[in-house]
Write a protein that holds these residues in place. Sequence first.
Motif, PDB file in Angstrom:
ATOM      1  N   ASN A 163     -37.448 -47.105  32.946  1.00  0.00           N
ATOM      2  CA  ASN A 163     -37.789 -48.509  32.895  1.00  0.00           C
ATOM      3  C   ASN A 163     -38.268 -49.021  31.736  1.00  0.00           C
ATOM      4  OD1 ASN A 163     -36.880 -48.875  35.687  1.00  0.00           O
ATOM      5  ND2 ASN A 163     -38.843 -47.979  36.360  1.00  0.00           N
ATOM      6  N   GLN A 164     -37.973 -48.376  30.754  1.00  0.00           N
ATOM      7  CA  GLN A 164     -38.591 -48.740  29.267  1.00  0.00           C
ATOM      8  C   GLN A 164     -37.706 -49.864  28.627  1.00  0.00           C
ATOM      9  OE1 GLN A 164     -41.015 -46.134  26.753  1.00  0.00           O
ATOM     10  NE2 GLN A 164     -39.571 -46.661  25.182  1.00  0.00           N
ATOM     11  N   VAL A 165     -38.099 -51.148  28.277  1.00  0.00           N
ATOM     12  CA  VAL A 165     -37.258 -51.765  27.366  1.00  0.00           C
ATOM     13  C   VAL A 165     -37.315 -51.296  25.961  1.00  0.00           C
ATOM     14  CG1 VAL A 165     -36.905 -54.261  26.895  1.00  0.00           C
ATOM     15  CG2 VAL A 165     -37.761 -53.816  29.119  1.00  0.00           C
ATOM     16  N   TYR A 166     -38.424 -51.254  25.479  1.00  0.00           N
ATOM     17  CA  TYR A 166     -38.691 -50.899  24.172  1.00  0.00           C
ATOM     18  C   TYR A 166     -39.886 -50.189  23.904  1.00  0.00           C
ATOM     19  CZ  TYR A 166     -40.496 -55.735  23.416  1.00  0.00           C
ATOM     20  OH  TYR A 166     -41.128 -57.013  23.486  1.00  0.00           O
ATOM     21  N   ASP A 167     -40.078 -49.450  22.732  1.00  0.00           N
ATOM     22  CA  ASP A 167     -41.479 -48.782  22.148  1.00  0.00           C
ATOM     23  C   ASP A 167     -41.356 -49.208  20.894  1.00  0.00           C
ATOM     24  OD1 ASP A 167     -43.749 -47.573  21.612  1.00  0.00           O
ATOM     25  OD2 ASP A 167     -43.057 -45.457  22.682  1.00  0.00           O
ATOM     26  N   TRP A 168     -42.252 -50.340  20.416  1.00  0.00           N
ATOM     27  CA  TRP A 168     -42.107 -50.894  19.171  1.00  0.00           C
ATOM     28  C   TRP A 168     -43.578 -50.680  18.651  1.00  0.00           C
ATOM     29  CZ3 TRP A 168     -45.105 -55.470  17.639  1.00  0.00           C
ATOM     30  CH2 TRP A 168     -44.771 -55.900  16.775  1.00  0.00           C
ATOM     31  N   VAL A 169     -43.509 -50.652  17.225  1.00  0.00           N
ATOM     32  CA  VAL A 169     -44.618 -50.456  16.785  1.00  0.00           C
ATOM     33  C   VAL A 169     -44.980 -51.407  15.321  1.00  0.00           C
ATOM     34  CG1 VAL A 169     -45.176 -48.022  17.434  1.00  0.00           C
ATOM     35  CG2 VAL A 169     -43.780 -48.568  15.339  1.00  0.00           C
ATOM     36  N   ILE A 170     -46.154 -51.750  14.979  1.00  0.00           N
ATOM     37  CA  ILE A 170     -46.163 -52.705  13.874  1.00  0.00           C
ATOM     38  C   ILE A 170     -47.434 -52.366  13.182  1.00  0.00           C
ATOM     39  CG2 ILE A 170     -47.601 -54.355  15.044  1.00  0.00           C
ATOM     40  CD1 ILE A 170     -46.152 -56.633  13.238  1.00  0.00           C
ATOM     41  N   GLY A 171     -47.601 -52.262  11.801  1.00  0.00           N
ATOM     42  CA  GLY A 171     -48.522 -51.817  10.839  1.00  0.00           C
ATOM     43  C   GLY A 171     -48.536 -50.293  10.755  1.00  0.00           C
ATOM     44  N   ASP A 172     -49.597 -50.062   9.875  1.00  0.00           N
ATOM     45  CA  ASP A 172     -49.607 -48.843   9.019  1.00  0.00           C
ATOM     46  C   ASP A 172     -50.548 -47.893   9.842  1.00  0.00           C
ATOM     47  OD1 ASP A 172     -50.317 -46.763   7.238  1.00  0.00           O
ATOM     48  OD2 ASP A 172     -50.152 -48.018   5.584  1.00  0.00           O
ATOM     49  N   GLU A 173     -49.833 -46.827  10.653  1.00  0.00           N
ATOM     50  CA  GLU A 173     -50.540 -45.962  11.384  1.00  0.00           C
ATOM     51  C   GLU A 173     -51.348 -45.151  10.591  1.00  0.00           C
ATOM     52  OE1 GLU A 173     -48.204 -43.693  14.050  1.00  0.00           O
ATOM     53  OE2 GLU A 173     -49.829 -43.289  15.296  1.00  0.00           O
ATOM     54  N   SER A 174     -51.122 -44.580   9.463  1.00  0.00           N
ATOM     55  CA  SER A 174     -51.956 -43.587   8.964  1.00  0.00           C
ATOM     56  C   SER A 174     -53.042 -44.106   8.206  1.00  0.00           C
ATOM     57  CB  SER A 174     -50.980 -42.537   7.843  1.00  0.00           C
ATOM     58  OG  SER A 174     -50.412 -43.578   6.784  1.00  0.00           O
ATOM     59  N   ALA A 175     -52.608 -45.384   7.529  1.00  0.00           N
ATOM     60  CA  ALA A 175     -53.888 -46.109   7.221  1.00  0.00           C
ATOM     61  C   ALA A 175     -54.946 -46.374   8.210  1.00  0.00           C
ATOM     62  CB  ALA A 175     -53.504 -47.396   6.558  1.00  0.00           C
ATOM     63  N   THR A 176     -54.394 -46.789   9.457  1.00  0.00           N
ATOM     64  CA  THR A 176     -55.570 -47.161  10.577  1.00  0.00           C
ATOM     65  C   THR A 176     -56.114 -45.872  10.734  1.00  0.00           C
ATOM     66  OG1 THR A 176     -53.676 -48.828  10.907  1.00  0.00           O
ATOM     67  CG2 THR A 176     -55.636 -48.404  12.593  1.00  0.00           C
ATOM     68  N   ASP A 177     -55.568 -44.519  11.023  1.00  0.00           N
ATOM     69  CA  ASP A 177     -56.265 -43.675  11.441  1.00  0.00           C
ATOM     70  C   ASP A 177     -56.991 -43.220  10.390  1.00  0.00           C
ATOM     71  OD1 ASP A 177     -54.770 -43.124  13.498  1.00  0.00           O
ATOM     72  OD2 ASP A 177     -53.310 -41.761  12.786  1.00  0.00           O
ATOM     73  N   ALA A 178     -56.900 -43.354   8.828  1.00  0.00           N
ATOM     74  CA  ALA A 178     -57.944 -43.025   8.103  1.00  0.00           C
ATOM     75  C   ALA A 178     -59.062 -43.980   8.168  1.00  0.00           C
ATOM     76  CB  ALA A 178     -57.161 -43.050   6.607  1.00  0.00           C
ATOM     77  N   ALA A 179     -58.883 -45.139   8.467  1.00  0.00           N
ATOM     78  CA  ALA A 179     -60.070 -46.037   8.810  1.00  0.00           C
ATOM     79  C   ALA A 179     -60.934 -45.476   9.683  1.00  0.00           C
ATOM     80  CB  ALA A 179     -59.658 -47.499   8.977  1.00  0.00           C
TER      81      ALA A 179
END
Lengths: 780, 266
Positions: A163-179
């Motif tokens: 039942n999944q339409v999409y799994d979409w991402v935006i932004g910088d995951e590693s920079a966010t993790d580092a923050a």
Amino acid sequence: MGVEGIGARVVRKEDKRFITGKGRYVDDIKLTGMTHAYFIRSPHAHAKVKGIDSSAALKMPGVVAVLTGKQLVDDKVGNLICGWAITSKDGSPMKMGAWPAMAPETVRFVGQAVAVVIAESKNLARDAAEVVVVDYEELPAVADMHAAIKAGAPQLHPEAPGNQVYDWVIGDESATDAAFAKAANVVKLDVTNNRLAPNAMEPRAAIADYDAAEEHFTLYTTSQNPHVARLVLSAFYNIAPEHKLRVIAPDVGGGFGSKIFIYPEEMVALWASKKVGRPVKWTGDRTEAFLTDAHGRDHITHAEMAFDANNKIIGLKVKTYANFGAYMSLFSSSVPTYLYATLLSGQYNIPAIHAEVIGVYTNTTPVDAYRGAGRPEASYLIERLMETAARQLNVDPAQLRRTNFITQFPHQTPVIMAYDTGDFNASLDAAMKAIDYAGFPARKAKAKADGKLRGIGVSCYIEACGIAPSKAVGSLGAGVGLWESAEVRVNPVGTIEILTGSHSHGQGHETTFCQLVAERLGVPISQVSIVHGDTDKVQFGMGTYGSRSAAVGLTAILKAMEKMESKAKKIAAHALEASEGDIVIENGEFKVAGTDKAIAFPMVALAAYTAHNLPDGMEPGLKESAFYDPTNFTFPAGAYICELEVDPGTGKTSFVNFVAADDFGRLINPMIVEGQVHGGLVQGIGQALLEHAIYDANGQPVTASFMDYAMPRADDVPSFNLSHTTTLCPGNPLGIKGCGEAGAIGASAAVINAITDAIGKNNLEMPATPDRVWRTIHAA
Amino acid sequence: MYQTTYHRASSVDEAASLFAKSSEAKFLSGGQTLLPVMKQRLAGPSDVIDLAKIKDMIGVEASGDTLTIKAATPHYDVASSDAAKKAIPALAYLASLIGDPAVRYRGTIGGSIANNDPAADYPASLLALDATVKTNKRSIAAADFFKGLFTTALEDGEIITAVSFPVPAKAGYSKMPHPASRFALTGVFVAQTKSGEVRVAATGASQNGVMRVPAIEAALKANWSPAAIDSVSIPASGLLADIHGSAEYRANLVKVMAQRAVAAAG
Ligand SMILES: Cc1cc2nc3c(=O)[nH]c(=O)nc-3n(C[C@H](O)[C@H](O)[C@H](O)COP(=O)(O)OP(=O)(O)OC[C@H]3O[C@@H](n4cnc5c(N)ncnc54)[C@H](O)[C@@H]3O)c2cc1C
């Protein structure tokens, strides 16, 4: 500003017709030989259609035809489309479940049409519909998003496993993790953004009229964008090529997004009109509106915000589940992605953001854009987070916002949007002053002595309007360009017709658009008329939504006006034997600057049409058109503060004060702007306190009438205290940002922040019904 | 709406005989319940007999210790009646809280109690004030009239003509409106009769429709004050629960509304 120019509080021209009952809505239109459609809709949330027996119905009086989904598919009427392609993080395209306009085999939400009866009257059609026997085989249904994505859940579409339409991402995951790794504090919040039913005052309606001799269709419909309707009906649904299809959207009684989309009923009416050889009319009732108009919102989100030791935001992580209902409606895919996650920076400097959005199918009514479309969800999330953070970090919520405001423009956020201008401190200052923020603690103490819990809540919203630069949205997956077109026709007697691709369904374009002409030419608005809503009259248009009509539509008119004025100046200069550069326009006259030589505008128009004495080589006539494509989104922003009291005995909320300080750029008609803000605020408050479209576990709608679905009424809302702090939008020549959605975007967080402040508990979902608030107050 | 035949009766007797002659007739009063149900095709009476124009069925009268409201009197007329406001102000106040102005201009007391919606306001006042329902055949005590959800003691074709209320020593009403419909999520009517009896009735709360609340009556009998109810505990079992109010919430409302009704009664 003249008395009727830009900035004047001109009384709405269109109101005479509406107030005197002379509006002309689709249902008011009656064509010769017209038949009436009544749809047979599924009572089940999920079922196989095993057979439809219409033999008894066909013998009923006045019945012209009973048409089924199978016939529609056999006739190769195209499936409904979703016009914005979203790509999942694994690179795969979104998973589209096929959506025929009437279900030939499987129904996936209560209210989905399986057949239609065409008869001499609506009542006869309804009588006959009662004896059509539909043989359903019920299938297990799932209405809850979390249940829908669990292993073993009922599956809606073979095209969309899990039942999944999409799994979409935006932004910088590693920079966010580092923050987050270096954060001094992390604030976490789970919020639900409740599903809403739009409930425009006028239900949807359609009349389709097929002319067999010309092989031509006319469709009268309740649309916010008749040209887009024609484009989609022609290009995707095999109804007719564009030159053989005229779409007319006459007076339309409110849309709020729900009338952007092309719905099954319009398609079926067109197809049926050709089949029965007579005009076919369908007017929905309120129950059908609840069941079939695209719903709004319906997100479940977990978010975390990272702060450094100075209370500066250093990162934001968001994971959102978005309920799309049973099918992907026309622009649905873009709402929780490019219209939501791109606004997650709010008014704040956030160096790193990462958001993931998972779209989910459920056995419920499809969900699509509704006033604000994605931006209310983003704004609610961020402003609830800021308030939660202020409580957790023990700082004043207004101060925490100031610490993090963006103050330098232009500002590139980490989520695509580049804010062009704004002054967030100015709007917060204005709102705090208007509500006497400093005096609140004393008022709270006094209320406490009276047995009431008083709270104050701030919401600093930003949105992206003026939708949108075509190239930018094209690169993000949009199937259309989002420019606007206009035409200025000056008649030989000097009256002016403005043809616009924007569509007015409550916004007051017939007044505000004339005000631009009055401003530029100095002619009274009575000399100007606005023509819209007819594909045979207006050259093209993308319609009205996303607060785009002034920022984009009016700019297109301005561009056409400039061309017209330039030609008129040449004619005037020729007549006055002056040089074109010396001609100025004042009070309806073309003058030679610094002299008393002048020619009235009607005389210029007449000269253009008599063509007796035009400059050499000039074509006769005075008519120009323009297409305008914006260079950026516009960014209306503002600060809302709500003060209220909660009755601890009943959990009931009463407003004390509600202030709104908005920055919409230039205002064309402040009175109309105030009306837009009032309406938006009421919708935002409705979401916060009252409205919720609910399904039971089997996908049966619980709120399909006004006796159960609580719409806000006048006595549910306070008088609003409005003000404006203005920074002109640099992206368009008029400096306009748009005002149509702001109230709905900013209000709900202010209300919930105030209630949670009043009761001293942070976790409270919308709608904050008295029961919910009472239980939260008294929870351990 | 299905086809139906409309009759405008000019007297109670005529209405009764029209009813007897029809195969599946319905009385029509304010139409605020019947017409929506017919429009949704959930009811399809062969004949509709309009009572709302029968002169003998309209009006509010006070005489001695009794206030009589005739059955086809609209809520607005009760809310604005000087006689009602003087004799039983809590009852006029109750009428002013029903629905919205359009509903109050049309809806009537007879239609309301004949319908006996579990969230309607009037039934609480009838029960608490020990009113008598007058029909074209008999008089029925309120306690015997309401028989659970949407059910009453009325026989087929029986017409309510009036409701008579004994004027109490004190009475008060407090209502938490349902946010969508504006019916009572819970409403409580408290009364102290001239003989000193305390009667308390709650609407919108019970799964069985309007109910007396003996625990609150006992507390108020001992001490007529809002504070007297503080220690009363109302069990949630048997109470209605829906999206706008859980059973626990309604139990709380029975208590809180009773306290506010007592405060209003003075
Ligand atoms: C939007 C809305 C909001 C409302 N809010 C409230 C509210 O807050 N509180 C509240 O209490 N009510 C509320 N109501 C109900 C309304 O006030 C009426 O009381 C109710 O609809 C019935 O009264 P009526 O006169 O309209 O009866 P009708 O609809 O005409 O009749 C109802 C039933 O009673 C029967 N009947 C009518 N008169 C008689 C009679 N004299 N003898 C025997 N049988 C009779 C009819 O045959 C029918 O079956 C609301 C209704 C609506 C539509």
